[in-house]
Each structure stands twice: as C-alpha cells, then as structure tokens.
Design an enzyme around this catalytic site. Structure first.
Site, short mmCIF file in Angstrom:
data_model
loop_
_atom_site.label_atom_id
_atom_site.label_comp_id
_atom_site.label_asym_id
_atom_site.label_seq_id
_atom_site.Cartn_x
_atom_site.Cartn_y
_atom_site.Cartn_z
N ILE A 80 -0.84 1.12 -14.09
CA ILE A 80 -2.19 0.74 -14.49
C ILE A 80 -3.16 1.29 -13.47
CG2 ILE A 80 -2.03 -1.47 -13.29
CD1 ILE A 80 -3.80 -2.67 -15.48
N ASP A 99 0.85 -1.18 0.00
CA ASP A 99 0.00 0.00 0.00
C ASP A 99 0.89 1.24 0.00
OD1 ASP A 99 -2.33 1.60 0.29
OD2 ASP A 99 -1.99 1.69 2.44
N ASN A 108 -8.50 -1.18 4.48
CA ASN A 108 -8.63 -1.44 3.05
C ASN A 108 -7.55 -2.38 2.53
OD1 ASN A 108 -6.76 0.67 3.59
ND2 ASN A 108 -6.76 1.22 1.43
N GLY A 133 -7.37 1.49 -11.88
CA GLY A 133 -8.45 0.58 -11.54
C GLY A 133 -9.40 0.31 -12.70
#
Length: 1365
Positions: A935, A425, A1004, A937
């Site tokens: 890239i 993350d 998350n 989502g």
C-alpha cells in the site's frame, strides 16, 4: 611522642564506638524496635491535685508532657512493617525515574549544542567554548567529542559576519549558511547556492526515508544573496504558511522590488536534510524547534509506556485486595461468634470487649502484606538487574562501530518477549543505503558482476573454474541431497527447487542473492566479459557489449571528483553511483564532466586508457511520473545518440518493435505467474501452521541406540527449502515445478543459450565462451524473451532493474526537436508538462541495449533475522518513504516476500478501495499461503479519510503476514502503528496476537517508535536521534533477533515467574497466622513477631525472587535462536495468566494450611510440654518453616539456571535467618515484649529442643513431598492428554502446531540441552552464518530415553515439520 599517638588512637576508637552505639540506639532500638530507653526519675512523679490543669504536666524523664492515653495503633504487627518498605520503594522509584529523565535531558542538550553558521553582529557571537572541569570525564552524560564550528568565509559587512551559533539559539528570521555535508538545523528558504544554476542537492533520508538526492532551486528573483552585502541589498519579504506536518507541499510567496513570486517545495529545505554535492548554500530560517516539519511529524506528548504484564498484575492485586477484605471480615465474624460462645461467660474478660470496627481494621492491617508491597519494591531491583544483563551482552555488540546494545528504559523489558508485530523502516534499518552493480543482461546473455567482492574471496577457486564449467552444462543446476524427516530410505538427488536457473553456478562465484539463496548464479562474470572482448574485438556480441558499457558510462548525471589521486563520484542517487562505478570497473571511466561534455577514459586492447570526449546536447531528467531519464550526446565521430534508461514499463512501449517486446514480456510474465501459482499450490497442499518459514530442524529417532553408544555424526546436506514442497505422505521428492525443460523460444534450456556448435573462428577462445558464436545469433524475439526472463529472475532475487535503450538520430531530426525542447524549457505556463511532452517526442523508436541489476545492500544478517522472526510467529511490516518498486525489491531481498507469497497491491488509483478490500478479505479467507499487502501513502490517506474503509482495512491488515507501506510520511507511519496497537488492545484474550514493536534509525522514525509498545532505535547513518528516543538501541538490525528471541523471552519468563512466586510466598506465609486466630479467640494476636515480620521480605525472601528475576534462563540462548518457535510462550501469555495464577494460589493455600497444622501438631498440640511453650517459640517455628520452604522451593525447585550467585544467595538467605534469630536474642530486653518472650530463647530454650527441630524438618519434608507429587502427577496427566481445560473442548490448532504448548515440552527441551551431541547441533543451528540456510540440521534424539512423554514430544515436532513450509 609514641605514647601520645597511642592515647589519640584509643580516644578515636572510643569515640567511634560511642558514635556507633548512639546510632544503633537511635535507629534500631528506639525507632525500629520501639524500645526507647527512659531514665528513671529521682523521686517519682509529682502530680498535683487540682480541678483544672491550665498547662499539661511535664514528665521529668522525657522533658515534655506525659504521653497520651491513646493506644499506639490498631496494628497487631507493628507500626513499621509497611511504612519502611513503602518509603524504600518510593525512594528507589524516584531515583530511577529521575535518572532516566536527567539522562534524556543531557542527550537533548547534546543535540541542541551542535553548531551552525549564522549571520550575526560582532559581539553577539554565541559560538563560545564551554568551560571544562576536571570531573567532566566522569560524567556519563557529557559528550566526549567537542563540537567544532563549520568553516565560514572571513567576510564582514556593516558590522555583520558569519558566526558559529548553537542550534538552540537559532531563531526565525536568521540567515543561515550551510556547508557541504552539513545537517540543516531548521526549516529554511534557499537564498543562494554555489551549485550550478543555483541548484542545491539535499539528502532527505532522515526526513522521509528516500535515498535519492533532491534538488532545490533558488528562486530567480533572489539574486546576489551569496555575500553579506548582497543579502543586505536584496530587500526581499517572505510570506509563508503556518507550521504544519505536510512534508510534500509548501505554500508561500516572496516579494522583491514590488514583484511577487510563488514559493513551493522546490525552494525550501527542511530540518533533518543534509546538504550534498553543493559547496555551500545560504537560507532564511522560517520554522524552528517544535514547529519544524520533522517535529510536527513526531509523536507529540507520547504516553508513558507500561509493561503488558502490569495489566494482569493489577487485576491480580485487585483480587487479592478483595481476598484480604473477605478474609478479614470472615475472621472478624469469627470473633463475633467467639464473643457469644465464650467471651461473655469469661469473668476475666469482663468489660474487655473490643469494638468490631477495631477488630476488622486490625485484621486488614495484619493481612495487608498478602497484597505484596514487596512485589513493587523488588521488581524495581529486578528491572535494573535485567537492564544490566541486556547492556552487557556481547552477542549484541557491534565491533565495527564499537556500539553495544543499550536499554534506555527498564520499565518494559518483559514486553520484548511478547512482540507479535514489527514495524520497520527500510533505509538505514534494513539496508545500508549502499548500491552495488550486480548483473548484466546483454544480447540474451547474463553475466555476474562481483569485482567489488573481496579479492581474497574471489581468488581461491579460480584454478578449478575451467574444469568445472567445461564439464557441466551451462544451465544444468547442481543436484542436492534431500533429507526427508523420519524417512529411512537412501537420500535421493533432485533439482534445486524452486528456481529459474539461468546458468550453472560458478565454483568461483561468491555472491548469492539474499532473497533467493537457492538461485544458481551465472557461470561467467564481467571479468570473463572483458576477456572475451579483448579476445574477439570484432565479434558481433562484442559490439553489443561495448554499446552496453558506453550507455552505462554516458547516461547519468554524476560528477567526477579527484581526491588523493583517485576519481570519486557525486551522484544524485545511489543507483546512479553504482552504475557509474561499474562502468569504471569495466574500463569505461568518467574522468571529467561539465555542463557541455563528458570525457571518458576507455581501456583499449592493450589495457591503456584512450580518452574520448562526448558533447552533452540535452538531458531529459528523471521524474517519478516518467520513470526514465535520457541524455542526448554527440559522439566524437559526429553521430548523435539518444540514450535512455528506466523501468521496463517505461522503456518497452518506446522500443522500435514495441509490439513484439510487449508480447514477449507478457508471455514471460504469464509463465512466471504460472510458476508462482503452481508453487503456491504445492505449498498449500499441506495445512498451514501459525509460524511459516523454513523449519528449524529435522527429527530422527533410532530406538536401538542407547545413551552409552557412540552416536554417528548427523548428515548435513543442502536443502534449499525443497523439503517444504514434499507431501507428508509421500516418500519421494516431487519434481521441481519451476525447472523448465523447454524455453519460450523453443530452445532446449539444457543446451545453453545458443544451440550451434562453436565455429572455427572461436577455437582460440576458452571453452566457457562456447555459448557465444556468430554463425547463429539470436533473433530479436529471442533476445527479448531471454532479457525479460532475466528481468524476472532479477526481480525475484530482490535486485533493482533498469532497461537501457538507444537510438541514433540525424542532425536535422535533432534540430527540429531542439526547437520544441527549448520552447518547453522556457515556457512560463505548464512548463513541466510541456517538458515531458517534448521529451516523449524524441524518446521513441529505441533499440534495446540491455538490462542491469543493482543490489541494494542489506545490513549483515537481515534476511536471516527476518526468517527467524517470521518463524517466531511475528508479522513484519516495512514502512518506507521510497517508491513502490524499490520497496518490493527490498522485500524480496530481505525475505519479507517469499517465493510463494501472495502479493496484493492496494492502490486508490485502481478503483473503489472498498471493493479491493473485500476481494482481499475473501482471498485471505480461502488462502493458506504467505500473504503480503503493498500500500502507498496516497491509498493510506484515502483509508484514513473514511471510517468505514479504515475499519475494513485494519481488520484485514492484522491477519496479513507482511505489509509493505511505501511513500508513507512519518505521521502516517505513526498512525499505522497507533491504530494497529489500539486494534490489538480491543481483541479478546483468546485472539491476542502480541504487542507492537517499531524499529528505525532516523528522525523520521521517532513518531512510530513512540507510538508502539516497544521502540527500538538503530545507531545508524542517519544519526542517533532514534537511538536516543527509543526504549532500546542496537547497532544493527540483526541484533533484533537476539534482543527478542533471547532477552525478550528470558525477561518475560523471569518477570512472570517473579510475580507468581511473589504472590505465592505472601499467600503461603500469611495463611498460618490466619489459621492461628481460632486459638486466640480471633482477637488479632499475631503469630509472627513484629520485628522479624518487618524484614521478612527484605532480608530473608527477597534474594529468592530477585535472583530468579535477574539470572533465570529456562533455556539456553542457542536453543532459543535455533528454535524460534519457542518465542510463542510470551506471545500467548503462557507465563502469567489467570490459570497459572489460580494454580499457584491453590498450591500456596494448600501448603500454608499444611504448614500450620504440621507445626501445631508437632509442637503446639501433641507436645505442649516442650522446653518453650510460649507464643514466640511456636510463631518462630512457623516463621522458620516459611522462610526455609520459600527459599528451598524458589531457589532449588523453580530456578532452572543455578549459577554460583544463585546458590550463594540460597545459603546466605538460609543462614541469615538463623543469624537473625541469634541477633534478636541479644538485643531484646529480658522482660517480654508484649506477648513475645524473645531474650535468649533461641540459644537456650526452644533452640535446644529436639522436638522443635524435628517438627521443622518433618514439615519441610512433607511440603517438599507435596510439591514433587504434584509435579509428577501433572506431568503424567499432560502426557496422557487429560490435563486440558475444559476437558470436553476441542484441541486447539495452536496446541496442535505449537512445540511449547505446555511446561512438559519446556522440560524436555531442557533435557535435550543436556545431551552433548544435540547441544552441538543446536549451537550450529543458532549460528548466523549464511551456510545455515543451505544446510539442514538433523536433530538426532536417538539417545534420549524413550518414555511416553518424550515420544509424545517427538511426535509433536514431527507433526510440526511435516506441516511447515
């Protein structure tokens, strides 16, 4: 009285002795030794003769029926040799698993015990305090900090009031009240907000990773819901969508007084958010528990994680099971042959034939321990020891937060040494989510802002500033000394490369880019800027600088708050907060703000604050589509200004001279691309190895220096990675490919930013301001060029950039636009589109003000950690919910993107994804550079929707060096990890690239942490959710390098050696009893006595494997951190594989056969007339050889790190065996126990026989000699290159690049650690200090003896260095 006390004491002692005797008789004698004492009958057995006994006859000695006629069992080694260890293993496993489950249960209870404020009836108050007990302080799972209720108004209506309630008691339909900075416990619809215009600001960092605050708006149909009475009178009915994992959309409707309005994401707040910048808010709970969005994105029902070595271990167990069956069948067939050849002719064995099935079952029972149950028993103990060693490492203890490293599960400790992919993350994991204003570009000049740096750091060298800066050209970089590996020429001075110097580096500058530490920094800072403004208040540059500072102070949405006499700001994003604080530090302080005005306190020439109030006319807010925000303000003098800030792509087309700006931007971009391409080519001219990154060391050998000679200290010189640009065959350093000699605007870059000499008007200013003059100001074209060059430099340093522009408009222009703006703002149809169109009308014709560079503060040690992990052949993916530009900037700062990296952006909006992937695959096949794929989502969702695209995508992604995935939801993060994991599993053994590790700090991140092979949680600002769920928890990202490179490798090596040694000792120990069967007619008579066999693994050989599994360190931690390439040992599974297993089993077979024939020749055959020729004496001799050789080999030969605990365990195990023999001599009855006569034999018969002892030491010496001969032969064969399988195969690239491709290299590293000078150099290389990355450590191996093996090793390291980037 005294006599009575003595009597009581004696009676107590007698009772205690009787109890101990009873316990000993029941457990040791009766249960284990099966020597139950039976009292003699008074006059014998009474057995009546009858045709039929209706009831069984009673044995008067036992009190129950006589024993049956069945034999006790087919086992030839006793009934408890297997069941007792199995029961112990199951009990230990149950305790461990139960402990882990209970701990997680308690952590869940702590989470559920948090308090929220719910509207309840009186009497249903659930916020009760929990009763405290005295023993609670000893409970490690009980939270030490009591949960306190959030403040709530003392309001009551119709028996209802605000009451604190546990999170676990919140239900759908409850009305929830939130306070500022309170986490949201469930998904809610916003009913009321104390914020302006019903706005509530929430932080969604724990939900989607984005750092910007999100605004939520109360539906305008819901009015008066701020009080309990208003809630009761509202009468609204809500219809919402079913629970689903989609974080970015919401569908629902609300009906109030028969009027229905839609509900969107703008009115909903999800669990995991935190209320910010809003005093209070009220919401209606719509989803709870596992139906909340954040839990829907979690990995539901994750599978239990298993160690990767377990697969290999299970295969080995299967092969050993097959081996046991084959061995048993083979020995049983020997009995069949012996029966034909001998038994049928022996008169004394008439009718003594044993059925074949009983023979084969007996042999299977005899040899079943070749499949070591002890492996699973002791492995649990080893894992617990490894867990305690990891938890107690002070190297992973964070003093600031008082947080140590924690292992939440000990099942997969060895997986830490096999990681090939890290999924990280961004927010809270790599960054601290703290933005710092760092650089200014105004009027073609660049200034460093470091007022936030520690005053102690910035004040040390101010006295040398004038002399250094005046003597050095503004743009001339300092020379650096380059040490070329194995080059004996004098060091040469070359310019720093690669870099785009903007100004000479200040001697007093203490800030350095984490992404590009080689970049020189501006010689002047913002303190100098303020000084110049005071010295030259009417200069043209001063006017532009003031406009810049005014734009910083006005164009934002921050709200000032006075706390403890100091002004603090509440901002919607950390970026805006950094900008406003920078303006405050530069003398433009926002002291008050309302919806209509901003009041600034501006320092004048005397340093006194002059207050000015600016009227806010309109604000055109930022959006991801617009990439800019604007504010329309009226100056105190009546002028109306439109100030805009945003990305360069959004600002440049709106400049007054947009065509010229775009042209200059294109030129600078092409120049930067050219530099990048040239740098890439310079890197690609040498072959690429499997590691990447800077090399760990340089090698220098001076054969003329002996070990006894005083060795000079190695030179340390700045290198800045320039050695990566050298050709291996070139003795001279190449000229930097990024150093410009002529700038884009035709000016010589070595002459400063302005060519003209200082004018007389500037004679009163210091020399460092000589580049600022009025006679020849830069043209607009030149300003554009320099500003865009600065932006390129900011971007390569990983800084977040913004452009500021402004224009002044007339009152008439504003009124015309205002009408259009008001119409758009009040439109009921396409309101957002019309607002953006209206904003675009006034956001035209700007003048460029300047550029800013903001540093997203990384956690301490993040770039250095990523650099080390990359050198350890680990590929790092960054998965974040932030936007693409932010993610790429952080990637540069964290060194995920290197200066010469090939960055590929996959975007579904650009066209066919299949063609993009095909082009990417083609480029990767031809490129040898460091590759990075970006890239988002949306593109990832398109990939997931097509099986064909998914296959192509993941096939390419696995070979990419780094991947940046932005705008990814938690579910997408987990899917990425899960898919890569499954792809790696499908690869063949030769293509294995390691395991996956996911690291994060927020809720998350839970899904991807659960989906990976190894999950690591950070105890960060987003809470402890990840740290609780993850397999391991650390306080900072920088501790990951020690967790993997040190503990990961140690645990892998320990576990692999533990498994191999356990298999080896079982194979070695049980072969003599198999060899012995030929002398017993293959009848299954055991060579070893059953009682000793039962405790063989538990008492006499367990410490040998346990100590190795817990304390073994093949290399020191400093060496593993200094040379991260050593980590590939576990990635390539070099510790436990089929080749190693076969080699160890072959050695065990040879040594087992040698052991038996040595014992038989020395005591059973040549000297049959020894003092004790019984089976027990012979078997005990073989048993003793086995115990002593196992302990000697494992403790002395195979353990490298011999601590006092290890050596103490060796002596305890060795002495314990002889103590056990003495114990058996005393506890057994004088009569033989089956074929074994045990009583007093060790002390009186064979224990005093010199032949027995001589045979023991001769066999042990022969086994030791065998082991040494094999090691020497193997070492020589490795040095000569003959020990390679298959011998006709080509040498692999991994062997060519690797520095630890075999055990020989490991042994030489162990020898290098013994040299004091080299050891000191390795410790300096292992330091986490930043200077390590500026300095090259020259590894002087001149004192190491010059042998063929060391020369081959040094040549391998030199080859690695010459190919390293």
């Amino acid at each position: 009285m005294y006599n009575k006390t003595l009597v009581l004491r004696d009676r107590f002692v007698q009772n205690l002795i009787a109890a101990i005797s009873w316990l000993y008789q029941r457990t040791i004698v009766d249960l284990i030794l099966r020597r139950k004492h039976v009292e003699a009958s008074t006059d014998g057995r009474h057995i009546p003769l009858t045709l039929d006994h209706g009831t069984p006859l009673i044995d008067t000695r036992r009190g129950h029926s006589y024993i049956s006629n069945d034999i006790p069992g087919l086992s030839t080694t006793g009934s408890f040799t297997t069941i007792l260890p199995l029961m112990f293993f199951l009990l230990l496993t149950m305790i461990k698993e139960g402990f882990d489950d209970y701990r997680r249960y308690r952590l869940d209870k702590v989470e559920n015990a948090n308090l929220a404020t719910i509207l309840r009836k009186e009497g249903l108050h659930t916020g009760k305090t929990v009763k405290q007990y005295p023993w609670d302080k000893w409970n490690p799972f009980r939270t030490k900090k009591a949960t306190t209720p959030w403040p709530a108004p003392d309001e009551e209506f119709a028996g209802h009031r605000w009451a604190p309630t546990r999170w676990s008691d919140i239900k759908v339909g409850d009305v929830l009240r939130l306070c500022r900075d309170e986490p949201v416990p469930a998904d809610i619809i916003l009913l009321h907000s104390d914020g302006e215009n019903g706005l509530a600001y929430v932080e969604t960092m724990a939900l989607d990773g984005e750092t910007n605050l999100k605004s939520r708006q109360v539906c305008h149909a819901l009015e008066g819901c701020g009080t309990i009475a208003g809630l009761a009178a509202c009468g609204a009915e809500f219809v919402v969508e079913d629970p689903n994992p989609d974080l970015y959309s919401f569908n629902g409707r609300v009906t109030v007084q028969e009027k229905t309005l839609p509900l969107t994401l703008n009115e909903v707040i999800y669990r995991g958010c935190i209320l910010r910048n809003t005093p209070s808010a009220v919401g209606l709970v719509i989803n709870t528990g596992e139906e909340c969005k954040i839990r829907k994105n979690a990995n539901r029902h994750p599978k239990a994680k298993r160690p990767q070595l377990e697969r290999i271990n299970n295969k080995i167990v299967v092969t050993l099971a097959i081996y046991v069956v084959v061995l048993s069948v083979g020995v049983s067939m020997g009995y069949v042959q012996w029966e034909k050849d001998y038994e049928q002719y022996a008169w004394y064995l008439n009718q003594a034939k044993v059925p074949f099935y009983q023979i084969i079952i007996a042999f299977i029972i005899m040899f079943n321990n070749v499949v070591p149950l002890a492996l699973y028993i002791t492995l649990e103990i080893v894992k617990i020891g490894q867990l305690l060693m990891l938890n107690g490492d002070l190297g992973m203890y964070d003093e600031e937060s008082d947080t140590p490293a924690r292992c939440n599960t000990n099942t997969i400790l060895e997986n830490l040494g096999q990681i090939g992919y890290i999924f990280s993350d961004k927010t809270g994991t790599l960054t601290d989510n703290v933005m710092k204003f760092r650089k200014i570009s105004v009027a073609g000049t660049i200034w460093l802002h470091e007022m936030d740096m520690d005053a102690d750091d910035t004040g040390g060298s101010a006295s040398t500033e004038e002399t250094t800066s005046s003597a050095t050209s503004v743009l001339k970089p300092e020379p650096v000394t380059l040490v070329v590996p194995h080059d004996r020429r004098e060091p040469v001075e070359i310019p720093i490369s690669p870099t785009r110097p903007s100004m000479g580096r200040r001697s007093s500058s203490h800030w350095r880019s984490t992404g590009r530490p080689d970049h020189v920094q501006p010689e002047v800072n913002t303190s100098d800027l303020l000084e110049y403004i005071q010295l030259r208040p009417h200069a043209s540059f001063t006017k532009k600088a003031k406009e810049y500072l005014m734009a910083l102070a006005l164009c934002h949405t921050c709200l000032p708050e006075e706390r403890d006499g100091k002004i603090d700001y509440q901002a919607s994003s950390p970026d805006e907060l950094a900008l406003v604080k920078a303006a405050q530090e530069l003398g433009y302080v926002v002291v008050q703000r309302t919806t209509q005005s901003i009041t600034l306190a501006i320092d004048d020439e005397n340093g006194e604050g002059e207050r000015s109030t600016f009227q806010i006319l309109d604000i055109i807010e930022f959006s991801s589509a617009r990439k800019r925000m604007s504010i329309v303000v009226r100056y105190p003098d009546g002028r109306i200004a439109v100030i805009c800030k945003g990305a360069d792509s959004a600002i440049l087309p709106r400049l007054k001279t947009a065509s010229l700006a775009l042209q200059k931007a294109s030129e600078v971009r092409k120049s930067a691309d050219l530099e990048h391409e040239m740098y890439r080519r310079s890197e690609h001219q040498v072959p690429r190895n499997s590691f990447g990154g800077r090399h760990s060391l340089a090698i220098r050998r001076n054969p003329g220096i002996s070990m006894d000679h005083q060795r000079p200290q190695p030179n340390r010189s700045k290198s800045f990675d320039v050695k990566g640009l050298l050709r291996p065959s070139d003795d001279r350093p190449r000229i930097s490919i990024t150093t410009r000699t002529v700038s884009h605007d035709g000016r010589d870059s070595h002459h400063g930013q302005f060519l003209a000499a200082p004018t007389p008007a500037m004679l009163g200013t210091p020399n460092r301001f000589g580049f600022l003059q009025d006679s020849a100001p830069l043209t607009e074209s030149e300003v554009f060029t320099k500003c865009f060059q600065h932006l390129e430099e900011f971007a390569t340093e990983g800084l977040r950039t913004l452009l500021y522009a402004q224009r002044f408009i007339t009152e008439a222009e504003y009124r015309v636009w205002k009408k259009q703006w008001d119409d758009a703002s009040t439109s009921l149809v396409d309101r957002q589109e019309r607002i953006e169109e209206a904003g675009d009308v006034i956001e035209q014709g700007f003048d460029l003000v300047g550029a800013t560079a903001i540093e997203d503060k990384l956690q301490k040690g993040v770039p250095e950690t990523i650099d080390r992990l990359r050198r350890a052949n680990i590929k790092i993916w960054m998965l974040t919910g932030d936007k693409r530009e932010t993610a790429i900037n952080i990637a540069h700062s964290a060194r995920l993107c290197r200066p010469g990296s090939d960055v590929y952006i996959l975007d579904v909006a650009k066209g066919d994804l299949g063609q993009q992937l095909a082009a990417l695959d083609e480029d990767l096949q031809t490129s040898t550079g460091h590759s990075v794929v970006v890239i988002d989502g949306a593109t990832l969702a398109a990939v997931e929707g097509s099986m064909e695209l998914s296959g192509s995508f993941y096939a390419v992604m696995i070979i990419v060096d780094s991947v940046i995935c932005c705008r990814a939801s938690p579910a997408q993060k987990a899917l990425l990890v899960k898919t890569v994991r499954s792809r790696l599993r499908a690869l063949s053994s030769k293509q294995k690239r390691g395991l996956t590790l996911a690291i994060g700090d927020g809720a998350n991140d839970l899904a991807m942490i659960s989906a990976s092979h190894v999950g690591v949680g950070i105890s960060g600002k987003e809470g402890l959710q990840a740290a609780r769920v993850a397999d391991f928890s650390i306080a900072q990202f920088r501790f990951l390098q020690r967790l993997l490179l040190v503990h990961g490798r140690w645990n892998y090596v320990r576990t692999a050696k533990f498994i191999l040694c356990t298999f080896w000792k079982e194979m070695f120990f049980y072969l003599p009893t198999a060899q012995y069967q030929r002398y017993t007619g293959y009848t299954g008579t055991s060579l070893y006595e059953a009682t000793s066999l039962t405790v063989f693994n538990t008492l006499f050989t367990s410490l040998a494997t346990i100590c190795m599994g817990i304390w073994e360190q093949d290399l020191q931690a400093e060496t593993l951190l200094a040379v991260p390439e050593l980590y590939i040992y576990g990635q390539r599974n070099m510790g436990l594989n089929l080749a190693n297993y076969t080699r160890w089993m072959f050695h065990a077979a040879c040594q087992g056969v040698a052991c038996w024939y040595g014992v038989w020749a020395g005591y059973g055959w040549i000297v049959p007339s020894g003092r004790d020729n019984t089976l027990y004496a012979l078997g005990n001799l073989a048993f003793t050889v086995g115990v002593l050789w196992i302990n000697w080999k494992l403790f002395i030969f195979e353990t490298h790190y011999k601590t006092s605990i290890v050596m103490g365990s060796f002596f305890v195990s060795t002495a314990g065996w002889f103590a056990w023999n003495g114990f058996l001599d005393g506890v057994y009855a004088p009569k033989p126990s089956g074929p074994y006569a045990i009583r007093d034999t060790f002390t009186n018969t064979f224990g005093r026989d010199p032949t027995w002892w001589g045979t023991l030491f001769i066999v042990l010496g022969f086994l030791g000699l065998m082991d040494l001969v094999v090691k020497v032969a193997k070492r020589n064969l490795r040095v000569s290159g003959l020990l390679r399988w298959p011998p006709w195969g080509e040498k692999s690239k991994e062997d060519d690049d690797g520095i630890v491709a075999d055990e020989l290299d490991l042994e030489i590293w162990q020898e290098l650690e013994q040299d004091p000078v080299i050891w000191e150099q390795l410790k300096r290389m292992a330091c986490d200090e930043e200077e390590e990355y500026e300095d090259e450590i020259v590894l002087d191996v001149g004192a190491v003896p010059s042998t063929p093996e060391t020369n081959a090793f040094v040549g391998k390291i030199r080859g690695m260095i010459s190919r390293r980037k």
